[in-house]
Enzyme design. Structure first.
Site: not given
Length: 1360
Positions: A172-173, A177, A274, A277-278, A499, A501
């Site tokens: 994540s981050g 995306t 992020n 973040s999605s 992602g 986590e």
């Protein structure tokens, strides 16, 4: 910012200086905790370590050799492909990435995939000029870029006609995306270039007008909105080519691009890692027509984090659309939505972060509205989406309190009235459904009073369900706008999913996200590692296999379900069905299956090593591919069931707002009144089975994930690995340990090794020959040649080293970079060929032009000549007549042919037009049918997946039923078995009764024979009395002889000479007697051996008897066990199934029969006990006979010694002693005969016991066997008797009588063992008495010292 570019001379000088410095020292990489690796050079070396001076020159370290890594030469710094490094180790890889990242190069190739590092700043890498730079170019012709990956997927799709997929993965981050947006931007741009704006096609590019609301970058978001915290944010200010690129985009391309802002507004949020973040996963499929143009698009979404609507961490925000609506909506829209406050006025938003650096909510809302307009959303549709957002905000402000009785109340209904107004539902029904819902109990509807906590949870569940269903309808509406049915379209899919986590508190959502990443990582490993090795194995390519150690299947089995153990999600689904299950019971059940069971029984399930029980909290720990994650199981059952009040769903399904009612249309067919009764349950069940309303969150997610993985497996994947450089979101800064950890977890380092050691480039033999045969002219002969042989000759002609290529069975494999070299050589050769071709073409065109000029001169001269002739003929009358008549000759014929041709042409045009219309109609029909077919196939596949999942869920539920059916079948088989055993026992009882009758008859016969034997015994006793009387007379004569001896003592001196002669005669008689005794001893030994053989047979019979008794006792225990088992099974059957009443009745009858059978078995046990007692008595009698036999042997030995002493002392009594010896031999023979008879009686008694114990065998066979043994014994006795009769002729008559008596005893000895015992005891007592008399007689004889031989003769004759 990229470093300033040096001149060529300065760059060369710098490189030379670096190379000289590097050559002067032995440079290595030294591990460091903070920096990861630090450069240094070796100063001193020992056996196992070295002294390293760090690059700063201030610190010396002693490091072991295995901890040091070699450094690459400076010329390899900032290499574009990590696989090209000379020393491929972790330190060199991360150093190369760090150098490139510091110089602004965020992309780096790593073997077969791309590594992208988040720059956290804007870089000018995505302009239209950059797109054109990568358009139609090979990978090695440009620096690494995300556009190169998209170009490669585009080319492979066109060349191989195979679907492609681009998997953009990472933590994540990391920038997944933004990378996804860049891929879609590139594909849209190159697809638009395939058709000019002046020639739009039917399926795309419908409008070539420039979209004024598009951002200047050509992307859906402005630069200022995502300037920090995201990768690849464009910076295109002042770019004059951007408007040109926008102008080429058609409507469909612009719609695909503008779908991103919509999905980001409703699906993205700010998190701790992020800012954008999605919070859902999406798989965007862009369909392409055969000509390369975009034919449509489709978006699949996965795992929306809807709980973020109600709750999130204080440092995070909810979805962007909430803040955009409150900040950017105009007054009119806010009034329509009843929104009059700011973010802090709403309960669902006031506890979250309100402002984020780099995010402008007002500007983003303007971009969102523009995107809605571009995609085709009408104003009413946009209002419906905003209506749901506003309703959720108002629901959060509803106040619920508790009364004294803990009943929920709503003191202020103002917020509820706003919610009902927006949702189009009555306020009274809404409050009743929240505070006092009705439930169906049996056939009656009852009202339940909710507590304050329950009512608050109901409102939270309603908010989450509203948002999720609205989001699904939004994506479906976008798909309808992007859908363009096509019959021959291929697609490129771009995957962007949440992602991996790891938070301080990880819940149910994190487990599903990490589970999805486990599956994607496994797919990556399988494609990059396993398939690579399998390809080499199929092609018989010999190379060293690498153990990558990234087996993720145990973790996946732990989460899903594997083997005989239930997985975490399956266990959660199972607990959701249980009536009294909660989060704690779910956690305990997991610990029991995955921790404690393995400790108890040693089960070696591979997933058990990935699971640990949490020590201090209610939860568990899972070992993922990235790290260990501890999950808290609080509220998991509620999250998985995703409960929603049926009363609320019915109220919402009946909403006056069509959009709200359509969201809950699945619940519309449930009756809402008490009169619904049983019909409500029936209809509800039918609807649930049809539409799957009651599926859990885990089931839906597994179905969606299975569909995604099946789509990915059907495509050719391309991988992009996004990396987080640091956790502080600072540009130009790299945390080396963090990057190394991501490189290890993502398999980047292992992918580099396999690309380096293996052969990443491969071509089929045919394609290699077609493409590169031009480099080897004249090598391959004309005609057919095997592809492998042709490739072998070609590579030999190309002077390629054997280490850089391998020939497989159908393909040729190359090391990295070899094909690039071949392409350069091919391009050079083609350049030379085309240059010569152009020269030849220019020569040919020049010659053609010259010929035209010459021909023109000749034509001018011909025209001049004809003009002169015409001038001469023009005034000739005949010529004038000829010119006037000639056209009239063919005029009529030409007109008729012209009319006929025109008619045929019109008919052909009509047919062509009609065929064209029919073809267009059929093409449209075909496309429509194919679209419907694909939709039906997708629905069918979803239903099949749902059916498979339901079968897996119901399998364990039905297991108990199957076990019960098996138990019923076992009971029936047991009953049948008991019936058969009962029948067999009845038959055995009947056979026993028949045998008993036979034995009774035999016993009667034996009794008659016993009477006859008693008579014989009386006769024997009479004979014995006669012998006793004779013995008494002999004793009297002995006493008279003793007196005579005393009288003849005085004559002893005179008879010395006579005594000497008699001694010699006695010695000869003694020798003859010893010979006779030796013969008798041999016969006695033979009889003893025969006795031992009979003893062994008796032991064998005893063992068989013991086995028979054990079998009978086992049968008794089995009958008792069956009785107990039947009683237990009766209780189970009566409690489980009422249909087994008939079976119970049969079981009761069987129980009665079994009791009878047990009584019969008890009777048989009593009979067996009696037989056992008889056998014990026989054994006692046998022991007694053995003792008596030993006494007789001792007596015989004593007799022999006494005879020897007597012969030495009284030599003159030879005739008298011979008579006594005859008497002794006669008695000894009689004793032996009695002993043999007793042994035979003992063996026959054992045979009788064996016959009684073996009641299951044939009585006739046993009887015949006994008769044969009897005959053998009789023959042996006959032989012994004949041998003894030669020595003892005087007792022949008596022996014949004994043999006849023994033969009669043998015939009935099996039934009269007990009767004979008493008789035999009497006989032995009498025999002992006789032996005692003989012993006294011998003693008296020994006392006689002197005798008169001459006077002894008359006494001897009288004795005889």
């Amino acid at each position: 910012m990229s470093a300033p570019r040096l001149s060529q001379s300065a760059e060369a000088a710098r490189s030379a200086a670096e190379q000289a410095e590097w050559n002067a020292k032995k440079w290595v990489w030294v591990p460091d905790i903070k920096e990861g690796y630090i450069a240094g050079y070796v100063n001193d070396e020992d056996e196992d370590s070295a002294e390293v001076i760090l690059d700063s020159g201030r610190q010396h370290r002693r490091v072991r050799f295995e901890e040091l890594f070699k450094m690459n030469p400076p010329k390899f710094d900032r290499v574009e492909d990590i696989a090209d490094l000379t020393f491929l180790n972790e330190a060199s890889v991360v150093h190369n990435l760090r150098l490139r990242y510091g110089s602004g190069a965020i992309y780096t190739y790593s073997g077969l995939f791309l590594v992208a590092i988040n720059p956290y700043q804007s870089l000018p890498l995505y302009s239209d000029a950059i797109i054109q730079q990568y358009r139609g170019r090979r990978r090695d012709e440009n620096p690494p870029h995300i556009f190169a990956v998209a170009e490669r997927a585009w080319v492979n799709m066109g060349d191989e006609r195979e679907n492609q997929s681009i998997l953009i993965t990472g933590e994540s981050g990391a920038g997944k995306t933004e990378s996804t947006k860049k891929v879609i931007q590139y594909l849209a741009a190159i697809a638009a270039d395939t058709h000019s704006p002046t020639t739009p096609t039917l399926s795309h590019s419908r409008s070539n007008t420039t979209l004024s609301s598009m951002p200047t970058t050509g992307l859906p978001r402005r630069t200022s909105t995502r300037s920090k915290g995201h990768v690849l944010s464009p910076s295109m200010t002042g770019s004059g080519s951007t408007s040109t690129a926008r102008g080429r985009l058609g409507l469909l391309e612009r719609q695909i691009l503008q779908a991103n802002p919509i999905l980001e507004a409703f699906g993205n949020a700010q998190t701790q890692r992020n800012n954008n973040s999605s919070r859902f996963g999406k798989f965007v499929r862009i369909m392409f027509a055969p000509d390369g143009s975009i034919a449509g698009a489709n978006i699949d979404w996965y795992l929306l984090e809807k709980s973020r609507v109600v709750y999130r961490n204080e440092a995070e925000r909810s979805f962007h659309v909430f803040y955009q609506l409150l900040s950017g909506a105009n007054v009119e829209l806010k009034n329509a939505l009843l929104l009059g406050g700011s973010v802090g006025d709403y309960e669902f938003l006031n506890k979250s972060r309100r402002e984020v650096d780099g995010i402008d909510d007002k500007e983003d809302f303007r971009i969102l509205k523009a995107a809605f307009d571009t995609v085709g959303f009408e104003s009413s549709e946009q209002l419906n989406l905003y209506r749901v957002i506003a309703a959720i905000l108002h629901i959060g402000n509803i106040t619920i309190t508790s009364s004294r009785s803990d009943d929920a109340t709503m003191p202020d209904t103002a917020q509820a009235e706003r919610v009902c107004h927006l949702l189009g539902i009555p306020i009274s029904e809404f409050t009743r459904a929240v505070l006092r819902p009705r439930a169906l109990a049996g056939r009656e509807w009852v009202t339940q009073a909710r507590t304050g906590q329950q009512a608050t949870e109901e409102l939270g569940a309603l908010s989450k369900t509203l948002y999720e269903k609205s989001f699904g309808a939004l994506v479906e509406r976008i798909n309808r706008a992007l859908d363009r049915p096509s019959s021959k379209s291929t697609f490129i899919g771009v995957l962007d999913i949440a992602g991996f986590e790891i938070f301080e508190v990880n819940g149910y959502e994190q487990l599903l996200i990490n589970y999805t990443n486990e599956k994607l990582q496994q797919f990556f490993n399988h494609h990059m590692f396993v398939l690579e090795q399998e390809e080499y194995a199929r092609e018989n390519i010999h190379w060293d296999y690498v153990n990558f150690g990234l087996d993720l299947q145990p973790t996946i089995d732990l989460i899903e379900s594997g083997g005989n153990v239930i997985g975490i999600l399956s266990c959660l689904d199972e607990e959701c069905i249980m009536p009294k299950a909660d989060d704690r019971t779910f956690t305990n059940k997991l610990n029991t299956m995955w921790v404690w069971s393995s400790q108890d029984n040693g089960d070696s399930h591979p997933g058990k090593a990935k699971y640990e029980a949490s020590r201090f909290e209610q939860g568990f720990i899972v070992q993922h591919y990235a790290a260990k994650v501890e999950y808290r199981t609080d509220g998991w059952l509620e999250k998985n069931k995703d409960p929603l009040n049926d009363n609320l769903t019915r109220v919402l399904a009946a909403s006056t707002e069509h959009y709200i009612a359509s969201l809950f249309s699945d619940y519309a067919d449930v009756p809402a009144g008490p009169s619904g009764g049983l019909n409500a349950l029936t209809v509800g069940k039918r609807r649930a089975m049809k539409k799957g309303v009651f599926r859990t969150v885990a089931q839906r997610h597994k179905e969606q994930l299975a569909s995604l993985m099946s789509q990915l497996r059907s495509t050719q994947p391309h991988f992009v690995r996004c990396i987080v450089p640091n956790v502080l979101k600072k540009p130009g800064r790299m945390d080396v340990p963090l990057v190394l950890d991501q490189l290890r977890c993502n398999g980047v380092l292992e992918g580099i090794r396999i690309a380096r050691l293996g052969y990443p480039n491969r071509l089929p033999f045919v394609e290699f020959r077609q493409r590169y045969e031009i480099l080897t002219p004249g090598i391959l002969p004309k005609g057919y040649m095997d592809g492998r042989e042709a490739c072998r000759r070609m590579v030999q002609s190309l002077d390629l080293d054997d280490t850089i290529f391998k020939l497989g069975t159908s393909k040729i494999f190359f090391k990295a970079g070899v094909l690039a070299e071949l392409e350069e050589r091919r391009d050079g050769l083609l350049f030379d060929i085309f240059s010569r071709l152009q020269a030849s073409a220019r020569m040919w065109t020049a010659r053609r032009q010259m010929k035209k000029i010459l021909n023109r001169a000749v034509a001018v001269r011909v025209i001049q000549r004809n003009a002169r002739v015409y001038g001469e003929l023009r005034e000739w009358p005949w010529w004038q007549l000829y010119t006037k008549v000639r056209p009239l000759l063919a005029a009529t014929r030409n007109d008729e042919e012209l009319r006929q041709k025109e008619l045929e042409l019109s008919m052909a045009r009509e047919r062509a037009e009609r065929d064209k219309q029919e073809r267009d109609a059929l093409q449209k029909l075909k496309m429509t049918l194919e679209a419907e077919k694909r939709k039906v196939e997708d629905d069918l596949e979803a239903e099949r997946a749902l059916a498979i999942d339901k079968e897996s869920l119901l399998e364990r539920t039905k297991q108990r039923e199957a076990d019960l059916e098996e138990e019923v079948a076992t009971l029936q088989s047991d009953i049948h078995l008991l019936d058969s055993q009962l029948n067999r026992a009845m038959r055995l009882q009947k056979d026993s009764e028949e045998k008993y009758e036979q034995l009774r008859a035999a016993f009667d016969e034996a009794a008659d024979h016993l009477v006859r034997l008693e008579k014989d015994e009386k006769e024997w006793r009479q004979q014995e009395q006669a012998l006793v009387e004779k013995l008494k007379g002999s004793q009297e004569e002995i006493r008279a002889l003793q007196s005579d001896i005393e009288q003849l003592h005085k004559f002893s001196q005179d008879l010395q000479h006579t005594v000497t002669q008699r001694e010699e005669t006695l010695a000869r008689a003694k020798e003859r007697e010893e010979n006779t005794v030796g013969d008798l001893r041999g016969k006695l030994k033979a009889e003893i051996d025969h006795k031992l053989l009979l003893k062994e047979k008796a032991d064998l019979l005893e063992n068989e008897s013991r086995k028979g008794k054990e079998q009978l006792s086992e049968m008794t225990r089995t009958a008792a066990d069956y009785t107990t088992m039947l009683q237990r099974k009766e209780e189970q059957i009566s409690s489980l199934n009422s249909q087994l009443d008939g079976l119970k009745t049969e079981h009761e009858h069987a129980s009665v029969e079994i009791m009878a059978l047990r009584a019969d078995i008890d009777t048989l046990d009593a009979q067996l006990l009696a037989e056992k007692q008889d056998h014990a008595a026989d054994l006692a009698s046998l022991d007694k006979l053995r003792n008596e036999r030993d006494d007789l042997r001792a007596l015989l030995a004593t007799k022999a010694s006494e005879e020897t002493r007597r012969s030495e002392v009284e030599k003159s009594k030879e005739q008298e002693l011979s008579g006594l010896r005859d008497e002794r031999a006669k008695l000894h023979q009689e004793l032996n005969e009695l002993k043999r008879s007793l042994l035979e009686i003992q063996s026959k008694a054992k045979l009788d016991l064996e016959q009684l114990n073996r009641e299951h065998t044939s009585l006739q066979h046993s009887h015949s066997s006994l008769i044969e043994r009897e005959r053998a014994a009789q023959s042996q006795l006959t032989k012994t008797q004949s041998g003894l009769s030669e020595l003892e002729k005087a007792r022949r008559t008596l022996e014949s009588e004994l043999l006849s008596s023994r033969s009669r005893l043998h015939e009935y000895e099996e039934q009269l063992a007990d009767a004979l015992k008493a008789k035999e005891n009497d006989k032995f007592s009498q025999l002992k008495t006789n032996i005692g008399i003989l012993k006294m007689w011998f003693l008296n004889i020994n006392r006689r010292k002197k005798f008169n031989f001459e006077n002894w003769k008359p006494h001897e004759s009288s004795l005889r």
